[in-house]
Structures are given as structure tokens and as C-alpha cells.
Motif scaffolding. Structure first.
Motif, PDB file in Angstrom:
ATOM      1  N   LEU A 308       0.876  -1.193   0.012  1.00 27.32           N
ATOM      2  CA  LEU A 308      -0.242  -0.116   0.050  1.00 27.32           C
ATOM      3  C   LEU A 308       0.960   1.230   0.160  1.00 27.32           C
ATOM      4  O   LEU A 308       1.988   1.140   0.453  1.00 27.32           O
ATOM      5  N   GLU A 309       0.491   2.251  -0.838  1.00 29.65           N
ATOM      6  CA  GLU A 309       1.249   3.586  -0.676  1.00 29.65           C
ATOM      7  C   GLU A 309       0.352   4.574  -0.326  1.00 29.65           C
ATOM      8  O   GLU A 309      -0.793   4.862  -1.103  1.00 29.65           O
ATOM      9  N   VAL A 310       0.490   5.034   1.061  1.00 28.28           N
ATOM     10  CA  VAL A 310      -0.441   6.239   1.527  1.00 28.28           C
ATOM     11  C   VAL A 310      -0.104   7.532   1.249  1.00 28.28           C
ATOM     12  O   VAL A 310       1.168   7.762   1.421  1.00 28.28           O
ATOM     13  N   MET A 311      -0.757   8.352   0.364  1.00 26.08           N
ATOM     14  CA  MET A 311      -0.348   9.542   0.143  1.00 26.08           C
ATOM     15  C   MET A 311      -1.387  10.618   0.470  1.00 26.08           C
ATOM     16  O   MET A 311      -2.215  11.308  -0.506  1.00 26.08           O
ATOM     17  N   GLY A 312      -1.697  10.593   1.777  1.00 24.96           N
ATOM     18  CA  GLY A 312      -2.421  11.550   2.263  1.00 24.96           C
ATOM     19  C   GLY A 312      -4.096  11.317   1.848  1.00 24.96           C
ATOM     20  O   GLY A 312      -4.570  10.463   2.461  1.00 24.96           O
ATOM     21  N   ARG A 313      -4.496  12.093   0.926  1.00 26.06           N
ATOM     22  CA  ARG A 313      -5.857  11.999   0.692  1.00 26.06           C
ATOM     23  C   ARG A 313      -6.209  10.603   0.110  1.00 26.06           C
ATOM     24  O   ARG A 313      -7.198   9.894   0.247  1.00 26.06           O
ATOM     25  N   ASP A 314      -5.279  10.262  -0.746  1.00 23.83           N
ATOM     26  CA  ASP A 314      -5.494   9.112  -1.359  1.00 23.83           C
ATOM     27  C   ASP A 314      -4.547   7.581  -0.896  1.00 23.83           C
ATOM     28  O   ASP A 314      -3.652   8.018  -0.365  1.00 23.83           O
ATOM     29  N   VAL A 315      -5.120   6.568  -1.417  1.00 23.40           N
ATOM     30  CA  VAL A 315      -4.170   5.247  -1.092  1.00 23.40           C
ATOM     31  C   VAL A 315      -3.997   4.622  -2.386  1.00 23.40           C
ATOM     32  O   VAL A 315      -5.046   4.487  -3.230  1.00 23.40           O
ATOM     33  N   SER A 316      -2.848   4.367  -2.665  1.00 28.32           N
ATOM     34  CA  SER A 316      -2.619   3.727  -3.858  1.00 28.32           C
ATOM     35  C   SER A 316      -2.048   2.268  -3.620  1.00 28.32           C
ATOM     36  O   SER A 316      -1.366   1.772  -2.858  1.00 28.32           O
ATOM     37  N   ILE A 317      -3.114   1.394  -3.940  1.00 30.29           N
ATOM     38  CA  ILE A 317      -2.987  -0.109  -3.789  1.00 30.29           C
ATOM     39  C   ILE A 317      -2.079  -0.903  -5.173  1.00 30.29           C
ATOM     40  O   ILE A 317      -2.661  -0.812  -6.317  1.00 30.29           O
ATOM     41  N   VAL A 318      -1.048  -1.521  -4.665  1.00 28.21           N
ATOM     42  CA  VAL A 318      -0.067  -1.925  -5.754  1.00 28.21           C
ATOM     43  C   VAL A 318      -0.488  -3.257  -5.583  1.00 28.21           C
ATOM     44  O   VAL A 318      -0.068  -4.193  -4.455  1.00 28.21           O
ATOM     45  N   SER A 319      -0.866  -4.101  -6.564  1.00 28.25           N
ATOM     46  CA  SER A 319      -1.209  -5.603  -6.680  1.00 28.25           C
ATOM     47  C   SER A 319      -0.786  -6.239  -7.853  1.00 28.25           C
ATOM     48  O   SER A 319      -0.383  -5.431  -8.936  1.00 28.25           O
ATOM     49  N   ASP A 334      -9.947   6.025  -1.947  1.00 32.05           N
ATOM     50  CA  ASP A 334     -10.088   7.120  -1.010  1.00 32.05           C
ATOM     51  C   ASP A 334      -9.362   6.495   0.390  1.00 32.05           C
ATOM     52  O   ASP A 334      -9.230   5.360   0.619  1.00 32.05           O
ATOM     53  N   ALA A 335      -8.623   7.374   1.041  1.00 32.36           N
ATOM     54  CA  ALA A 335      -7.883   6.984   1.972  1.00 32.36           C
ATOM     55  C   ALA A 335      -8.764   6.211   3.170  1.00 32.36           C
ATOM     56  O   ALA A 335      -8.231   5.286   3.903  1.00 32.36           O
ATOM     57  N   ASP A 336      -9.887   6.739   3.295  1.00 30.31           N
ATOM     58  CA  ASP A 336     -10.777   6.263   4.449  1.00 30.31           C
ATOM     59  C   ASP A 336     -11.058   4.617   4.154  1.00 30.31           C
ATOM     60  O   ASP A 336     -11.097   3.935   4.905  1.00 30.31           O
ATOM     61  N   GLU A 337     -11.478   4.472   2.946  1.00 28.21           N
ATOM     62  CA  GLU A 337     -11.638   2.948   2.467  1.00 28.21           C
ATOM     63  C   GLU A 337     -10.569   2.050   2.700  1.00 28.21           C
ATOM     64  O   GLU A 337     -10.655   0.993   2.958  1.00 28.21           O
ATOM     65  N   GLY A 338      -9.250   2.684   2.452  1.00 25.51           N
ATOM     66  CA  GLY A 338      -8.121   1.644   2.262  1.00 25.51           C
ATOM     67  C   GLY A 338      -7.584   1.156   3.698  1.00 25.51           C
ATOM     68  O   GLY A 338      -6.724   0.521   3.669  1.00 25.51           O
ATOM     69  N   ARG A 339      -7.974   1.927   4.726  1.00 27.86           N
ATOM     70  CA  ARG A 339      -7.396   1.956   5.931  1.00 27.86           C
ATOM     71  C   ARG A 339      -7.688   0.372   6.485  1.00 27.86           C
ATOM     72  O   ARG A 339      -6.611  -0.196   7.025  1.00 27.86           O
ATOM     73  N   SER A 340      -8.753  -0.305   6.415  1.00 24.47           N
ATOM     74  CA  SER A 340      -8.831  -1.456   6.801  1.00 24.47           C
ATOM     75  C   SER A 340      -9.094  -2.600   5.923  1.00 24.47           C
ATOM     76  O   SER A 340      -9.653  -3.099   5.347  1.00 24.47           O
ATOM     77  N   LEU A 341      -7.599  -2.819   5.610  1.00 30.77           N
ATOM     78  CA  LEU A 341      -7.253  -3.787   4.249  1.00 30.77           C
ATOM     79  C   LEU A 341      -6.653  -5.200   4.684  1.00 30.77           C
ATOM     80  O   LEU A 341      -5.790  -5.149   5.293  1.00 30.77           O
TER      81      LEU A 341
END
Lengths: 368, 297, 292
Positions: A308-319, A334-341
Motif C-alpha cells: 500500500l502507498e498512503v499519500m494523504g488523501r488517497d491510497v494507492s494499492i499496488v497488486s 479514498d484513504a478512508d476506504e483503504g485503511r482496513s485492508l
């Protein structure tokens, strides 16, 4: 000034036998350009290096003669006119500032060329030079020589020199390529500002899609001398006509998968990921914009999470996914969604508007 | 690294021997000679020290003639050959087909023997009982009256000398200027064309300033070379240049040293030192002038 | 079609015509100079194949000849000792160039590669010698050679011209560009300095050495002043003095065609050399030539 290109073509004769290639063929740098550039707009000519965009610019300014086709400025055919009679201003990639002249003399140079009725008095010249220098905010540097200026300042001098004769058309050849990253951002805003203040039809050439997207009213995407797509930056981004354009625009770049359409359903691997009404059964390239992914527990597309790359507002998911044509898939949520991954597998649903299908042969867009 | 004094001197030994014997020693000696009055080369004796040699040389009508000739030659050939070379190089740079051929042809005088080709010029310009010579026939064809360029009036002889000197020095200048022109980045010309600059203005305002260091180099070497003119004059007028009124300063030095009027190394030394002083002065003036007009970027 | 367009058409046409006229003038001008350069060469070849009789009979010289003869060339080699002059010049050129190469290579090596006390000072003094014109030193050299009783010998001809400060400088600059690592590597392998110079530096700097050889050969072939001072025995004349001798005492009579034959023979070697190594010669002269 509106600019019209009609079937504009430029061929360069092949230069000697190239090793590894038997037959010498002419290089077609610009192939059948046929479009109109509206008055007062900022146009970006965009393409990878060697695609003929600089050639196109040189045709418009008159340094090169077309092999075929016509160029109109407004209603006038200027195809055969030498550059000096076209009323264009040009900024060269390396600025081409005369090293032996001061900034002031450099800017004044085009004015001193005027003859006959257009001839200017000394006062008028000084006034015009000062106006142009003020416009690009270098009026405090007039006494310097070019080699005493920074890259950004040289760029401004070059623009001032192009603008001082009040051209009908302003042409910029890779105006930002010689600047460092920070200056590049600043200068492109500057170019936008100057263009809007002067309302001169401006064409600039770049290989950097970011640059073109951010300031152009209209972009022309080129590949191998052929225009791929013309339109407003957002429209071209949202609605690319082929795989090349889709891949060329956007950061991070589009994710491409090998997929297949069966019974109006799009399959990536064994999963049906999207319904595609009206598309015949066939293998396809699937392009999905990074923002086209939605995290969903039971989403149809399941990928192996890399990081995961967290960039403040967004989260970038590398898969990764076995059908992906890129090494990794990059999706932005969105960063909110990506928190509980969860670790291991991630499941995505797709936004239909962000998914493009392309024919595997022609790489043309298949609409649905 | 440790010093390798002995070894280094061994490597330098041959060069230093030759330079010492044929350059440094003579350099000192020439000044000594020039102040030794009444030096006799047979007995190698002299009877005084002073400025007499200089005074003699400066009052010698032959030297004054040589001085005048040399100055006229310099003043005519340096600007004319540099200007002409500039024109030819500019013309060469503006064409593509046949450029190599022209360049090769223009270089030919550089590799010719000055004395030998001078003979050809002599027969072209000379008027003999058998024929007026080709150039004179040409002059007559255009309605002029013929003149003997080799044994005739002063200005005619000076003309041939200048002409031949220019013919000889052109190849070097053309070569240097064409490579200087080729080194100017074409983007400047493109920029100027877009701005509607006329060809003439492009040349004077862009090309010339950009190649000015090279032009200046040619002017300095041109001056130095022209002041040392000698063998071109011999080629055209024979070894007895004083009789032909066509002697040069260098010619005067050699005549004083050797030949029918020779045997006066003191006068020769004084004249050579005067020449050196003149060349040094002119070069310094050139350097001062260049500060204003040459653009080093 | 608007008015402006037809105006543009006129401009277009004018530009094209101007371009053509300009091109015409440029080519005319270049051809004119080419003619001035080539004509003397043509004239000497032409005259050299005219017979003595027919040359003197032409009040208006003809621009071609229908009965070319090689008799003049035979005369040039038999009546005067042109062969001797050529051989002298060849010998002088080869020996001078060879000795000079050895001398300057050794010196350049010392300045570029070796460390010794006062190197910088000596090199600076050395460079200042470049300013000394030949005319200043020739006087004493003449006396020296005369006193050594070396007039009319090859030793006397050759000795003063076997060093050149400028060529040592040129070569040293080139030597200095060779990375030090090569030298240290060679040292580790136990290579002697002389062997390193011969096997590594000289091959790497061959282009510069070729340049120097070309320039020196041209200089030797055309040298006139020194040979004239130092020789008065025709057995030791070089071509320049030879041609002067032919001109003044010549063939017993004013035999211009035979004289021209001698001029052709003297000119051919260098011209051929130039035409064969055209690129190298021009590059070499551009780098280190003078004369002008």
C-alpha cells in the motif's frame, strides 16, 4: 488567428542504407494532418519523442516546406511563405538566445528587422521591449547577457523575444524540457498566464502528457506522424479512441489486462467482471484507469496485494494479477476506504465509465 | 609520486640541446650582435658598443624601402585576404552540392611550393619580347594598356606581390573560417529567420560576432605572417630584391647576412630586432582593439 | 481567394526568385575563385608540354596544345640536376621529420608523464619560446653553422630544424589526456617507461603524430630561407633553391616550358599527398597550421 492544416504531409528522404534494414524508405514525419486550431487557444502537440511533433511545428512556422498539403492562417494560404512573412513567434527548445547580445538587445532583435512602413522609432522599440519584458517579469534583467541568467530566466527572455513583434501565432518547441522539476511547474503556469493575457493562438510541443493536460485548451495526440486524437484534455482522457492514447495519457498510467468478451460479459481470467452490452464475443485488451477500481468484499476481480502507498488523501494499492499486461496494477482509492485492508487478496469492483475495451488487432476502442 | 629528476632530464636532453643551441643562445646573441659596432665577420672583432647599428639601419634607404613595401603589403593583404576568405567561407557554407570539391580546390595553394608556383605567376604577368604575357593580353582585350608587372612600375609590381601573397594565404583562412562557421549552432539562424532577419543582418549581427574570436585569430596571425613576407617576393622578382625595389624587412635581414651585399650580421640583427618590435607592437594594438570587438562566449 | 492570399502568392514567388538569384551568385563567385586558384596549375602543366619552339612562337599564348611533348621533362632532368634536388629534398624531409619525431616525443613524454623539480616553471618558459620568430635566431644560427664548417652539408641543413616548441606542446597536451591508470597498470606489470611510451602512448596519440608529420613534411618540402643561407653548392640544393637556380642560370637560355616542367615535378608530390590524405591534411592544418 485560426490555423487550418489540410492534408499536411512531410516526407524526409531516407539517408543512406540503415544497417539491418534493406530497403531505404522515405521517413514520413508528418502524415496527412487535417485539422483546425481555433483562434486564441492554447494547443498542446503531444506524443512520444520522434513522433513528428517538432516537424509539425516547423511546418507551421515555415522553417520546413511540406511535401504535400496546405496551411492556412485565417483565410490565407501561407504554405509557400517563408517564416519571416508569416508573423509567427517561436521559442526554441534551447532558447536560441544570441549569446553576445544583452537581454534587451535580444528582445529588440526582431523589431530591428522591421522595414518600410513597419519601421519603429527608437522610443517605440524601447517601449515594446519593456512591455514584453514586463509581461514575462524580467524587466530587471535587461542589461544581463544570456549566460548570466538561470534556465527559467532564459526561457522567459525567449518568450519575450517571440512576443515582442506581436505575432499572430506563438509556437513553443518543448518549452519546459530544459528546466528542473520545480521550475517546470512554475513556468507552465506562466505560459498559461501569458497566453491568456495576450490571447495569441499558441501551439506548443511536448512529450510530457502532464504538461499538456494541465495547461492546454486542446491537445493533439500524435504517434508515428499520425494524429491519434484531438480534443479537450479531459475528453481525451475520459474517452480515448485507441489503446495508444489511453496508455499515453494519465499518471499513474492506465492498467491493461488481457480479457475476453463472452455473452456480453467481460471476463478477466475466469471471472466475469463487467457486463458489456452489445459487444460481440472476442478477445480484448481491457484498460482500467487507476481510479476505476472500487474496493469490495465480494468484488469480481481478485488481485494479489503487493503493498500500500498512503499519500494523504488517497491510497494507492499496488497488486498483481496474472492477466495484467503491466508488472503491477496500481489502483487509487479514498484513504478512508483503504485503511482496513486485508492482507493477501484484494477484491475490486469496477466503475464502467473507467473501463475501456480495445480490439486486440487494431487496438481501436470497442464501445459499449 | 616520487620525483624522477634524472630520468626526466634525460628525456628532455635532446630537445634542450637543440633548443639551447639553435634558439636560446641565438636569441641572446642577436641582441649582443645588434649592439656591437663595426663587427667584422672575417676577424670576428668589433670596436665598440652602442646604438650605431640601429641608426645605420634606420638611415639605410634600402631598409626604408623594405619597411615601406612591407607596410603596404600588410595593409593591403591582411584586410583583403581576411575579407575575401570570409566571403568565400560564407558562400561555401551556404551550399551543399560541390562543397567538398570547392573546399579541396581552394586548399591547393597551401600545399604548393611558394617558389615554384611563383614562377608561374611570373610568366603570367611578365612582359617579354616574345609575348606580353597572358594578363597583359587580357588587359588589352578589355581596352587597357599593357604594363610590365615584373620589371615595370612600382605599383604594378606591388600589385602582383599582393595578389600572389593573397593567393598563397587564402587556403588557411578559408579552412579556419569554414570550420568556425560550421560550429555556429543552426538554431540561431532558425530563430533569426522566424523573426524575419535579412541575410545581411544575420551575417553581421549573428554570424560575425559568433565567429569573431576566429576572425581575430586570423587577423593577428595574418599580420605576423605578412610582416615576415619574403619568399613570395623572391619567387616573383628573383633574389635581387633591392634592385627590384621590392625588398621586404625579412629580405633586408637576409641580404645583410648573406649574398652579394651580405656579411653584416650586426645590421641584420638590428633589422631583425626592429621587425620583432614592430610585430610585437602591432600584435599588442590588435589585442587591445579586440577587447572591444571580440565576443568570447 | 482573398486579396491577401494573392499578395502572399506574390511574396512566395519573390522569395523563390531571390533564392535562385542568390544561389546563382554564390556559385558564380565560388567558380570564379576556383578558376583563380586552378588556373596557374593548368597554365604550368599546359606550358610544360608545349615545345620550346611553339611556346616562343605564340605571341598570344594558346589555351591548349595539340602536340604535347614530354621533351621538357627530359630536359628538366638532364640539363639541370632536378633529380638531385628532388632526392636532396626527400632525404632532408625524411631525416628531419624522423629525428624531430624522436626528440619531441621524448620531451612531450617528460612534460606529460614524469615528475621533476621545476617542471611547471620550465614548461612555462618553454611555451614562451613559441613567441620567438625564426627571423631573430636565424642570424646566429647561420654564423654557428658557418663556424662549425657545416655549410653545404646535410647536417648543417637538418640540425636547426629538428625541434619545435609548438609540436612538443601539441603532443604533450595529447599525452596528458591519457588516463594515469594506464601508466600505473603498466608499472605494476613491470613495463619500463620507454616501452610504455612506445607501446601505449605513441599508438594512442597516432592521430596527433600524423598531424605533426603532415605539417612538418609540408614545411620541409617548401623550406627556402635556411637552405638558401646554408648551401651554395648545387649538390646540396633543395627544390626551392633548385628552382631559383633554374630560374636564374637555368637551361642556358630562357626556356620557360622546361622551367614549367620542373615546377610541375616539384609540385606533384605534395599535391598528390594532399589529394590522397585530403581529410587528414585539412584537419591537421586546421589544428596546428599557420602560414597566412
Amino acid at each position: 488567428m485560426k490555423i487550418v492544416l489540410q492534408h499536411l504531409t512531410k516526407k524526409f528522404p531516407a539517408r543512406g542504407p540503415v544497417r539491418g534494414r534493406k530497403n531505404r524508405e522515405d521517413v514520413i514525419a508528418v502524415n496527412d494532418f487535417d485539422f483546425e486550431i481555433p483562434d486564441g487557444k492554447l494547443i498542446g502537440l503531444l506524443g512520444p519523442s520522434g513522433c513528428g511533433k517538432s516537424t509539425a511545428l516547423n511546418l507551421i512556422c515555415g522553417l520546413l516546406k511540406p511535401t504535400d498539403g496546405k496551411i492556412f492562417f485565417g483565410e490565407d494560404d501561407v504554405t509557400g511563405l517563408p517564416p519571416e512573412n508569416r508573423g509567427v513567434g517561436m521559442v526554441f527548445q534551447n532558447y536560441a538566445l544570441y549569446p553576445h547580445l544583452t537581454v534587451e538587445k535580444n528582445i529588440q532583435f526582431p523589431l530591428e528587422n522591421l522595414k518600410g512602413a513597419d519601421k519603429l522609432s527608437k522610443e517605440e522599440m524601447n517601449k515594446r521591449v519593456l512591455e514584453a519584458a514586463k509581461l514575462v517579469q524580467i524587466d530587471h534583467l535587461l542589461e544581463r547577457k544570456p549566460n548570466e541568467l538561470s534556465g527559467g530566466q532564459q526561457q522567459r527572455v525567449a518568450i519575450a523575444r517571440a512576443l515582442v513583434k506581436l505575432p499572430k501565432v506563438l509556437l513553443l518547441d518543448e518549452p519546459l524540457s530544459n528546466l528542473d522539476a520545480r521550475l517546470r511547474l512554475q513556468t507552465r503556469e506562466e505560459i498559461r498566464r501569458i497566453q491568456q493575457e495576450t490571447q495569441i493562438t499558441t501551439i506548443f510541443v511536448t512529450h510530457d502528457q502532464d504538461e499538456a493536460m494541465s495547461i492546454s485548451d486542446m491537445i493533439v495526440v500524435m504517434k508515428d506522424g499520425i494524429v491519434q486524437q484531438i480534443g479537450k484534455p479531459q475528453n481525451v482522457y475520459d474517452d480515448p479512441v485507441n489503446l495508444f492514447v489511453a496508455k499515453f495519457l494519465g499518471t499513474p498510467p492506465i492498467n491493461v489486462f488481457s480479457g475476453e468478451v463472452k455473452n456480453e460479459q467481460l471476463y478477466i481470467g475466469s471471472e466475469a467482471v463487467l457486463s458489456t452490452p452489445g459487444v460481440a464475443d472476442q478477445p480484448v485488451h481491457v484498460g482500467i484507469r487507476p481510479e476505476g477500481f472500487v474496493l469490495k468484499e465480494d468484488g469480481p476481480l481478485s488481485c494479489d496485494l503487493v503493498r500500500l502507498e498512503v499519500m494523504g488523501r488517497d491510497v494507492s494499492i499496488v497488486s498483481t494479477h496474472e492477466k495484467s499486461q503491466n508488472v503491477t496494477i496500481r489502483s487509487i482509492i479514498d484513504a478512508d476506504e483503504g485503511r482496513s485492508l486485508p492482507t493477501g487478496k484484494v477484491h475490486f469492483a469496477l466503475k464502467p465509465a473507467k473501463v475501456f475495451l480495445f480490439c486486440t488487432d487494431t487496438e481501436e476502442r470497442i464501445r459499449f | 609520486m616520487e620525483k624522477q629528476n634524472l630520468k626526466a632530464w634525460l628525456y628532455l636532453l635532446p630537445a634542450f640541446l637543440f633548443l639551447g643551441a639553435f634558439m636560446i643562445y641565438p636569441l641572446i646573441d642577436v641582441f649582443v650582435y645588434s649592439f656591437e659596432e663595426g663587427y667584422n665577420s672575417a676577424s670576428q672583432t668589433f670596436y665598440g658598443v652602442g646604438m650605431y647599428n640601429y641608426s645605420y639601419v634606420l638611415h639605410d634607404p634600402y631598409f626604408l624601402q623594405a619597411l615601406k613595401n612591407t607596410f603596404i603589403l600588410v595593409i593591403i593583404t591582411v584586410p583583403v585576404s581576411t575579407g575575401l576568405a570570409l566571403l568565400i567561407s560564407a558562400a561555401l557554407s551556404s551550399i551543399k552540392p560541390l562543397r567538398d570539391l570547392f573546399q579541396t580546390i581552394f586548399f591547393l595553394p597551401y600545399v604548393t611550393n611558394t617558389l615554384a608556383v611563383g614562377l608561374v605567376f611570373m610568366i603570367l604577368f611578365k612582359k617579354t619580347p616574345y609575348s606580353d604575357g597572358l594578363i597583359n593580353l587580357l588587359i588589352q582585350f578589355f581596352g587597357g594598356s599593357s604594363v610590365d608587372f615584373i620589371d615595370g612600375p612600382y605599383w604594378a609590381k606591388m600589385f602582383v606581390l599582393c595578389f600572389y601573397t593573397i593567393w598563397i594565404v587564402m587556403p588557411f583562412k578559408i579552412l579556419i573560417l569554414t570550420s568556425a562557421l560550421a560550429s555556429v549552432n543552426p538554431m540561431y539562424y532558425n530563430a533569426a529567420r522566424v523573426d524575419g532577419t535579412s541575410r545581411f543582418r544575420m551575417f553581421t549581427k549573428i554570424t560575425l560576432p559568433m565567429i569573431s574570436p576566429m576572425v581575430f585569430y586570423l587577423i593577428i596571425t595574418g599580420f605576423i605572417g605578412a610582416f615576415k613576407a619574403y619568399s613570395d617576393a623572391v619567387a616573383l622578382f628573383g633574389t635581387n630584391l633591392n634592385a627590384a625595389e621590392m625588398n621586404t624587412i625579412v629580405g633586408y635581414v637576409y641580404d645583410m647576412l648573406y649574398g652579394d651585399s651580405g656579411g653584416y650580421p650586426s645590421y641584420a640583427s638590428a633589422a631583425a630586432i626592429l621587425l620583432f618590435a614592430i610585430v610585437l607592437t602591432i600584435t599588442c594594438i590588435n589585442l587591445l582593439v579586440s577587447k572591444k570587438h571580440v565576443h568570447y562566449v | 481567394m482573398s486579396d491577401v492570399t494573392s499578395d502572399y502568392k506574390k511574396q512566395e514567388k519573390r522569395t523563390r526568385i531571390c533564392g535562385n538569384i542568390r544561389n546563382g551568385i554564390v556559385y558564380f563567385f565560388l567558380c570564379l575563385w576556383a578558376l583563380i586558384v586552378l588556373f596557374p596549375f593548368y597554365w604550368m602543366v599546359l606550358t610544360s608540354v608545349k615545345s620550346y619552339g611553339s611556346y616562343n612562337a605564340e605571341y598570344i599564348p594558346k589555351f591548349f596544345t595539340l602536340s604535347p611533348t614530354l621533351q621538357n621533362y627530359v630536359d628538366a632532368f638532364t640539363t639541370v640536376s632536378l633529380g638531385r634536388y628532388l632526392w636532396n629534398t626527400l632525404f632532408f624531409t625524411v631525416v628531419t621529420t624522423a629525428i624531430m619525431l624522436v626528440v619531441i616525443t621524448l620531451a612531450a613524454f617528460a612534460f606529460a608523464r614524469l615528475n621533476f623539480a621545476g617542471k611547471d616553471l620550465i614548461f612555462t618558459l618553454f611555451l614562451s619560446l613559441m613567441m620567438i620568430p625564426n627571423e631573430l635566431v636565424v642570424i646566429t644560427n647561420f654564423t654557428t653553422i658557418t663556424n662549425l664548417d657545416l655549410r653545404n652539408t646535410f647536417t648543417g641543413l637538418i640540425l636547426p630544424s629538428v625541434t619545435s616548441v609548438f609540436y612538443i606542446y601539441l603532443l604533450r597536451e595529447n599525452f596528458a589526456q591519457i588516463p594515469d591508470e594506464l601508466y600505473y597498470a603498466a608499472k605494476v606489470d613491470g613495463t619500463s617507461d620507454l616501452r610504455y611510451l612506445r607501446k601505449v602512448m605513441v599508438p594512442i596519440c597516432k592521430p596527433t603524430l600524423i598531424t605533426i608529420v603532415i605539417l612538418k613534411v609540408i614545411e620541409c618540402w617548401n623550406s627556402y630561407v635556411w637552405p638558401r643561407l646554408i648551401t651554395d653548392d648545387p649538390d646540396y640544393y633543395l627544390v626551392s633553391n633548385g628552382i631559383q637556380e633554374i630560374r636564374e642560370n637555368g637551361f642556358g637560355r630562357e626556356n620557360i616550358p622546361a622551367m614549367m616542367a620542373a615546377v610541375v615535378v616539384i609540385s606533384v608530390p605534395l599535391v598528390v599527398l594532399f589529394l590522397v590524405f585530403r581529410k587528414k591534411v585539412m584537419a591537421g592544418v586546421a589544428r596546428g597550421g599557420t602560414k597566412g
